[in-house]
Design a protein around this motif. Structure first.
Motif, PDB file in Angstrom:
ATOM      1  N   CYS A  79       0.248  -1.843   1.449  1.00 37.55           N
ATOM      2  CA  CYS A  79       0.644  -1.549   0.084  1.00 37.55           C
ATOM      3  C   CYS A  79       1.284  -0.167   0.031  1.00 37.55           C
ATOM      4  O   CYS A  79       0.742   0.788   0.583  1.00 37.55           O
TER       5      CYS A  79
ATOM      6  N   CYS B 194      -1.970  -6.504  -3.069  1.00 34.48           N
ATOM      7  CA  CYS B 194      -2.873  -5.411  -2.753  1.00 34.48           C
ATOM      8  C   CYS B 194      -4.108  -5.559  -3.640  1.00 34.48           C
ATOM      9  O   CYS B 194      -3.996  -5.693  -4.853  1.00 34.48           O
TER      10      CYS B 194
ATOM     11  N   HIS C 164      -0.462  -4.565  -6.659  1.00 35.07           N
ATOM     12  CA  HIS C 164       0.932  -4.664  -6.245  1.00 35.07           C
ATOM     13  C   HIS C 164       1.185  -5.971  -5.487  1.00 35.07           C
ATOM     14  O   HIS C 164       0.387  -6.374  -4.654  1.00 35.07           O
TER      15      HIS C 164
ATOM     16  N   ASN D 266       1.348   1.849  -2.336  1.00 39.65           N
ATOM     17  CA  ASN D 266       0.583   2.798  -3.151  1.00 39.65           C
ATOM     18  C   ASN D 266      -0.762   3.173  -2.544  1.00 39.65           C
ATOM     19  O   ASN D 266      -1.330   4.189  -2.902  1.00 39.65           O
ATOM     20  N   CYS D 267      -1.309   2.301  -1.716  1.00 38.71           N
ATOM     21  CA  CYS D 267      -2.715   2.475  -1.360  1.00 38.71           C
ATOM     22  C   CYS D 267      -3.011   2.643   0.119  1.00 38.71           C
ATOM     23  O   CYS D 267      -4.144   2.927   0.483  1.00 38.71           O
TER      24      CYS D 267
ATOM     25  N   CYS E  29      -4.576  -2.182  -6.173  1.00 41.58           N
ATOM     26  CA  CYS E  29      -3.748  -1.826  -7.320  1.00 41.58           C
ATOM     27  C   CYS E  29      -2.980  -3.019  -7.873  1.00 41.58           C
ATOM     28  O   CYS E  29      -2.285  -2.903  -8.871  1.00 41.58           O
TER      29      CYS E  29
HETATM   30 ZN    ZN Z   1      -2.089  -0.950  -3.687  1.00 40.37          ZN
END
Ligand code: ZN
Ligand code: ADP
Length: 745
Positions: free
Chosen positions: A453, A473, A478, A455-456, A476
């Protein structure tokens, strides 16, 4: 006299105690179970306290109907513990009190078992004379001779000596020469493995040093230890010696194991060493056996309790010691309501009852080790194996190279060769195929790249059930389409990762035809004692190769195993959970520790698509310290526990929109709180609202709202407020609130 009773109903309207009058001639004590009138019905409850007076109008107070037992089912220490837990978890006391009793005891679903018993009513010599004179009935004569030892014999037992003794016994009883009665008996569960006795080891220096610290605490006011000993360092022997000392002080001990079905060895060792003072509690006991073991503990007849996490609530008399073996295992966290962490409960009990706590592992959890470093536990280290046996030699095999060389199977050429050699020497091997996460993440088989992901920094997962072809994900929400070629190397072998234990078994059968193997996974271990049978096949040597999931990694001691193969080390590493690195390190280290535990040295082969990952290196060298430092830094950087708390609301409903509405409502409430209160704004780092990895479970649609909280003095208050939010009535929807849930799916 009056008593305050907690009614056995979990509902916040009946969470506080109700007052009842104790009728003349009835004696009650706190912790005792009683039947009371409640509304127009009769209910079970537990006496919380007694009082001489009551503030209520006399006419409004009703009488206790009767006690359910003549003793306090929940002893004082456990009453206190239940109270504390209810307070910490913000849940009704009735809920935590349920943990303290065998489930079937509630509602009277299990009873004390009695058996018809006969005992002599006349002097023994007279019985023998009577038997001599008894010419008409040889049965009566035989019975009198059997009973002439003056002891009570069950009718069942007598029926083994004399066929159909019923009428003969009746006659003897009518004559007054014997007495027949119903006597209470205990259902004591059998054991699978044969007993062993004290092996009479001379303790190793490591064991000696650990015990020098532990034993004095047992006599005194208790202590807290984290026993970090490499695999095969002899931790069990340390527990045994500590238990021995505890017993000789007249106290009792609780030994917690991650999953009792996997530790029959531990049970047989303890039973063998300590005999019937050892009680075993596990989920496969019949309700009757469970109840009777519980009663043996309650009465102080059993002073060593061995069991899985719920055994931490055993009513052990004068508790002196709690051992938590393999303390890093996630099975110590319960996933039912009320949720608890058996390790935390153990800490509380030991503190309350001045008992000593030993948490033990070759790979302590990041949390426990961090606490030991902070001084909450005394750290005891056993860095060497018994008899200075070497740690196994570990070889890391790069599976990307195998692919380059045209080997598309799950067994590398190195593993094939070593496996053949091992079997031809007449030794045993274990192959670990971790199937958890099967088909769940996408990775490139040429370069090891895993889709993560953006973001993570957590791997994206693919859900076969969703059928929309998207990767998601879990943290989050996504979502994205899986790449067709690897973004890293451009390779085309980017695909869902996975191959099961069955596949491995087939490959092994092709490689070594005629060699007997056993497979241990969720498919083969059903039924009563499924594990025990498979392990016995292997232990006896009838099977030469054991193939299994992570089940085989836990605490097993097979001296004949000289080779351990890990089919795909990456499997757990890429699971979408911040704990996957920790779990992978633990799994690899533990499974590697299964090799070379006997006289012969061991070898371990770890197959991986990512040999450069430091976690694999640390596990290969059994270097816990370096792993810890690395992971601790990563957690601090990524703001994961122990630096933060993960909190989530989980909503479940038959209606997808209702589950979604509830989640949206909760999210809105959280966001409002954040706008209104600067503290909330500051302490909540992250709020997301989406579908969890498992979208539908048992026919119910699910949603979750995830939050990352900074740990601070205000956290407890915030958690209490969130717990309240989860209690609001939601239409057709159940809402769970969890802190640091064991799984995020
Ligand atoms: Zn994420
Ligand atoms: P751990 O739990 O630390 O991995 P175990 O407690 O299973 O290790 O012990 C490993 C093996 O060493 C067992 O077979 C055990 O019987 C044996 N053992 C333990 N202590 C001694 C000792 N002092 N001398 C000889 N053998 C020992």
């Amino acid at each position: 006299m009056y008593c305050q009773v907690i009614i056995d109903i979990v509902h916040e309207n009946v969470a506080s105690p109700f007052t009842y009058r104790i009728p003349e001639g009835m004696n009650l004590e706190p912790g005792q179970r009683v039947a009371v009138p409640f509304g127009r019905r009769e209910k079970e409850g537990i006496v919380l306290s007694l009082s001489e007076t009551s503030d209520l109008a006399e006419s409004r107070v009703r009488d206790v109907l009767r006690p359910l037992e003549d003793y306090a089912a929940v002893p004082a220490e456990l009453m206190e513990l239940a109270r504390q837990m209810a307070q910490d978890a913000h849940c009704p006391l009735a809920e935590t009190l349920r943990l303290m009793l065998p489930a079937q005891m509630r509602g009277g679903r299990v009873h004390v078992k009695t058996e018809k018993t006969a005992v002599l009513n006349i002097p023994c010599e007279d019985a023998l004379k009577l038997a001599e004179a008894e010419k008409r009935s040889p049965k009566r004569a035989a019975l009198l001779r059997a009973l002439a030892d003056g002891k009570a014999h069950t009718v069942r037992e007598l029926a083994g000596m004399v066929k159909d003794p019923a009428s003969a016994l009746k006659k003897l009883s009518a004559d007054g020469s014997i007495r027949l009665s119903e006597e209470e008996t205990l259902r004591i569960p059998g054991i699978t493995f044969e007993n062993c006795t004290d092996p009479g080891f001379t303790l190793t220096a490591g064991q000696r040093e650990a015990l020098d610290e532990i034993l004095p605490c047992l006599t005194g006011k208790g202590g807290r230890f984290l026993l970090h000993g490499v695999t095969g360092s002899g931790k069990t022997e340390v527990f045994m010696a500590a238990v021995h000392e505890t017993l000789s002080l007249g106290k009792s001990a609780i030994i917690l194991v991650p999953e009792i079905a996997l530790t029959p060895q531990m049970v047989s060792w303890f039973r063998g060493r300590f005999g019937p003072v050892a009680a075993v509690i596990h989920s496969r006991l019949s309700p009757g056996e469970r109840f009777d073991e519980w009663r043996r503990i309650r009465r102080g007849e059993a002073r060593v309790v061995i069991g899985a996490r719920s055994a931490v609530f055993s009513p052990a008399r004068e508790l002196g010691l709690i051992v938590v073996d393999e303390e890093h295992e996630s099975t110590y966290m319960s996933d039912h309501h009320p949720r608890y962490d058996a390790r935390e409960v153990a800490i509380q009990r030991c503190e309350r009852e001045n008992a000593t706590l030993i948490l033990a592992s070759a790979t302590p959890s990041i949390l426990s080790f961090a606490r030991a470093r902070r001084g909450d536990y005394m750290l005891l280290e056993m860095p060497r194996r018994v008899k200075d046996r070497p740690l196994p030699e570990v070889e890391i095999v790069d599976m990307r190279k195998e692919l380059e060389n045209g080997n598309r199977t799950v067994l590398s050429s190195a593993l094939r060769k070593t496996l053949k050699e091992c079997v031809s020497r007449g030794e045993q091997a274990m192959l670990l195929m971790n199937r958890r996460g099967y088909n769940s993440f996408v990775s490139c088989r040429s370069c090891g790249y895993v889709v993560k992901c953006p973001n993570c920094d957590i791997s994206m997962t693919y859900h076969v059930a969703d059928n929309d072809g998207l990767l998601r994900c879990h943290y989050c929400g996504h979502a994205m389409r899986p790449p067709e070629t690897c973004p890293e190397c451009g390779g085309r072998y980017i695909r869902y990762f996975g191959a099961g234990t069955q596949k491995v078994e087939e490959e092994v059968a092709k490689l070594l035809p005629g060699v007997s193997t056993v497979r241990m996974d969720y498919d083969t271990t059903g039924g009563k004692d499924g594990h025990g049978k498979i392990l016995e096949e292997f232990r006896s040597g009838r099977a030469r190769i054991l193939i299994g999931t992570q089940m085989i990694a836990k605490g097993l001691d097979f001296p004949q195993v000289t080779l351990v193969g890990v089919i795909a080390a990456d499997m757990t590493l890429n699971l979408p959970d911040y704990r996957s690195r920790e779990r992978t390190f633990q799994l690899l280290t533990q499974v590697a520790g299964r090799a070379g535990r006997g006289e012969k040295p061991g070898k371990v082969i770890i197959q991986t698509y990512k040999p450069e990952d430091p976690v694999i290196g640390y596990a290969a060298s059994q270097d816990y310290r370096s792993f810890f430092e690395d992971e601790f830094r990563r957690r601090r950087r990524g703001l994961y526990p122990p630096f933060t708390l993960l909190a989530r609301f989980l909503t479940e409903s038959r209606s997808e929109t209702a589950a979604e509405h509830a989640a949206n409502h909760l999210e809105r409430e959280i966001r409002e709180m954040m706008e209104k209160h600067p503290v909330w704004q500051k302490k909540i780092l992250h709020v997301t609202n989406d579908t969890p990895g498992v979208k539908v479970l048992r026919g119910k649609s699910r949603r979750h709202v995830l939050m990352k909280l900074l740990v601070s003095p205000e956290t407890d208050e915030m958690i209490a407020a969130m717990t309240e939010m989860a209690r609001e009535p939601f239409e057709e929807t159940e809402v769970w609130f969890e802190i640091n849930p064991t799984t995020m799916i």
